[in-house]
Design a protein around this motif. Sequence first.
Motif, short mmCIF file in Angstrom:
data_model
loop_
_atom_site.label_atom_id
_atom_site.label_comp_id
_atom_site.label_asym_id
_atom_site.label_seq_id
_atom_site.Cartn_x
_atom_site.Cartn_y
_atom_site.Cartn_z
N PRO A 1 0.83 -1.21 0.00
CA PRO A 1 0.00 0.00 0.00
C PRO A 1 0.87 1.26 0.00
O PRO A 1 2.02 1.25 0.43
CB PRO A 1 -0.80 -0.12 1.30
N GLU A 2 0.27 2.34 -0.46
CA GLU A 2 0.96 3.64 -0.43
C GLU A 2 1.08 4.10 1.02
O GLU A 2 0.07 4.21 1.73
CB GLU A 2 0.19 4.67 -1.24
N PRO A 3 2.29 4.39 1.50
CA PRO A 3 2.45 4.82 2.89
C PRO A 3 2.12 6.30 3.08
O PRO A 3 2.17 7.08 2.13
CB PRO A 3 3.93 4.55 3.16
N VAL A 4 1.80 6.65 4.31
CA VAL A 4 1.68 8.06 4.69
C VAL A 4 3.08 8.56 5.02
O VAL A 4 3.81 7.92 5.79
CB VAL A 4 0.75 8.22 5.91
N LEU A 5 3.47 9.69 4.46
CA LEU A 5 4.83 10.19 4.63
C LEU A 5 4.92 11.15 5.81
O LEU A 5 4.10 12.06 5.95
CB LEU A 5 5.29 10.88 3.35
N ASN A 6 5.92 10.92 6.66
CA ASN A 6 6.19 11.74 7.82
C ASN A 6 4.91 11.99 8.64
O ASN A 6 4.51 13.12 8.92
CB ASN A 6 6.88 13.04 7.41
N HIS A 7 4.31 10.87 8.98
CA HIS A 7 3.08 10.85 9.78
C HIS A 7 3.39 11.30 11.21
O HIS A 7 4.33 10.81 11.84
CB HIS A 7 2.52 9.43 9.78
N GLU A 8 2.60 12.23 11.73
CA GLU A 8 2.77 12.68 13.11
C GLU A 8 2.02 11.74 14.04
O GLU A 8 0.78 11.68 14.01
CB GLU A 8 2.27 14.12 13.27
N LEU A 9 2.76 11.03 14.87
CA LEU A 9 2.17 10.10 15.82
C LEU A 9 1.99 10.82 17.16
O LEU A 9 2.93 11.42 17.69
CB LEU A 9 3.09 8.88 16.00
N ARG A 10 0.77 10.74 17.68
CA ARG A 10 0.46 11.36 18.97
C ARG A 10 -0.20 10.33 19.89
O ARG A 10 -0.83 9.37 19.42
CB ARG A 10 -0.46 12.58 18.78
#
Length: 250
Positions: free
Chosen positions: A159-168
């Motif tokens: 699958p296409e990844p989410v780039l520089n995803h902010e994890l909270r």
Amino acid sequence: MAPAQFFSHLSAAHLLEAPLPARLRWDEVHVGVRPPDRAPRVAGVVGHRLAGLFGDPILVERLAVVSPADMWCQLGPILDIDELIAVGDHLIRERGASGRWLNQRLPALCSLDDLGAALSGSRRLGAGALRAALPQIRAGSESPKETELRLAFVRAGLPEPVLNHELRDRWGRFIARLDLAYPAYRAAFEYDGRQHATDPGQFAKDVDRIHAVTRLGWSHDRFLAHHLQAGAAVAIDRARERLIAAGWRP
């Protein structure tokens, strides 16, 4: 330089800090003008008379430089498709500021729409490679290796990844920005350069960061340069295993 002149081609790419392959030569300076001005003819300078430019030149540390979108198009005859994608990713990503503005995000140098408009605005050498690269450019990739890893995953059918995803966390507190993330599967994949291994302070921060990520129930895999060899086969296999274990089905 005369007022009508501006840096172009590889010289503009250098000033815009575009990621370029080491094979390219740097022993000439590229300078452009718009008609009716005449291109410079000086030893060590490659002059270009450039009609049909998309944008106006910009200033980079008080130096006139062709617009980022036009510069990308000028690299069409020089770079291969993946190299053009990496430069495009570089141009359309937001930038991290420095100093007291460290947590502020600065605007991108141009947009994906700008790249498309610059390409369609006139006949371009290397247009075939540029057209192939354009739909594969994504905002968010912060290094050429991140781009390389993303392309390897997608071309392998992941699958296409989410780039520089902010994890909270559940209270909204910031935990980490993840290079390539699959939030639906709580899986993160990152590329680490040499600075992560040679800087003791950075290495310590990385260990604490990974612990914080995994405490939230995410898997986390780090890849180094050798994992990207042979078409990134090792990285692809590891990512596929992680995603399947988390419920993804090819």
